[in-house]
Enzyme design. Structure first.
Site, short mmCIF file in Angstrom:
data_model
loop_
_atom_site.label_atom_id
_atom_site.label_comp_id
_atom_site.label_asym_id
_atom_site.label_seq_id
_atom_site.Cartn_x
_atom_site.Cartn_y
_atom_site.Cartn_z
N GLY A 13 -25.76 -33.56 7.78
CA GLY A 13 -25.41 -33.00 6.48
C GLY A 13 -26.19 -31.76 6.10
N THR A 15 -25.45 -28.64 6.86
CA THR A 15 -24.54 -27.57 6.44
C THR A 15 -24.02 -27.84 5.03
OG1 THR A 15 -23.92 -27.10 8.71
CG2 THR A 15 -22.40 -26.36 7.01
N LYS A 31 -26.74 -18.41 9.51
CA LYS A 31 -26.91 -19.36 10.63
C LYS A 31 -27.24 -18.50 11.84
CE LYS A 31 -25.90 -23.30 12.98
NZ LYS A 31 -26.31 -24.69 12.67
N GLU A 97 -29.93 -21.74 8.01
CA GLU A 97 -29.77 -23.08 8.60
C GLU A 97 -30.08 -23.05 10.09
OE1 GLU A 97 -25.93 -25.05 8.11
OE2 GLU A 97 -26.47 -26.52 9.64
N ALA A 99 -30.40 -25.09 13.90
CA ALA A 99 -29.45 -25.91 14.65
C ALA A 99 -30.14 -27.21 15.03
CB ALA A 99 -28.99 -25.17 15.90
#
Ligand SMILES: Nc1ncnc2c1ncn2[C@@H]1O[C@H](COP(=O)(O)OP(=O)(O)O)[C@@H](O)[C@H]1O
Ligand SMILES: [Mg+2]
Length: 205
Positions: A13, A15, A31, A97, A99
């Site tokens: 969650g 993203t 990103k 964000e 990875a």
């Protein structure tokens, strides 16, 4: 101010949380490395979740295969240059964000936690509330702290599990920022309402 969103795992969650945070702050979203394009990108997801398309910066790397960036890059015959992962300069707030989780390799010589340490920006750890989260959360917190990464706090996703959330906060000495429930339906409107109801924007300033 720049905030980095990481998590205890993939698919938990990050993203969705990042989209809620970006939209609520009127921030830009970035990103840096997207691995796995067939199922759509996180950049596209945040737009469906309420982030204006012109607030989404292009990824530094878009890789085909849904796996760790270091391997996805090798499969695409791409060399990830950490210099290209320098934080972009933007007017106003930025949400970045990562990875997977904090120990995921960006390249064979660099993991995300080390990249976060280079950036030196506050990190929000996104964690499930479900079984296993105490272990994953405390491991992630320890990995970040041992590298000197500043941690803003932890954001939980899922049904309330009060003891797990409180235990992580106490043992991890980490601030609880809030908890996003599972939303059904999940869309820009329900996310904005849930984000406003469950998080205090002041904590992110
Ligand atoms: N709060 C939520 N309510 C409903 N569905 C969610 C929520 N958070 C995540 N999801 C769903 O779970 C899946 C993984 O979420 P995502 O944010 O893409 O995870 P990550 O970025 O950590 O890989 C997606 O299908 C997403 O729509
Ligand atoms: Mg994601």
């Amino acid at each position: 101010m720049t905030i980095v969103v990481t998590g205890t795992d993939t698919d938990i969650g990050k993203t969705v949380f990042a989209a809620g945070l970006t939209a609520a702050r009127g921030a830009r979203y970035w990103k840096p490395v997207q691995a796995g394009l067939a199922d759509g990108s996180d950049a596209a997801s945040v737009v469906t979740l309420g982030v204006p398309a012109d607030h989404v910066l292009p990824e530094a790397y878009r890789l085909t295969t849904p796996c760790s960036p270091h391997l996805a890059a090798e499969i695409d015959d791409v060399t990830i240059d950490p210099e290209r992962l320098t934080l972009p300069e933007v007017d106003g707030p930025l949400v970045v964000e990562g990875a997977g989780g904090v120990m995921v390799p960006v390249t064979r010589d660099l993991i995300f936690a080390d990249l976060f340490a280079r950036w030196g920006k506050p990190v929000v750890l996104v964690a499930r509330t479900g079984l296993g989260t105490i272990n994953h959360s405390l491991l992630s917190i320890e990995a970040l702290r041992s590298r000197g990464v500043p941690i803003l706090g932890i954001a939980f996703i899922g049904d309330a599990v009060e003891d797990s959330e409180a235990t992580i906060a106490a043992l991890g000495k980490i601030r609880r920022l809030g908890r996003l429930p599972r939303l059904d339906p999940l869309n820009a409107a329900t996310l904005a309402a849930a984000f406003a109801a469950n998080f205090d924007l002041e904590a992110f300033r």
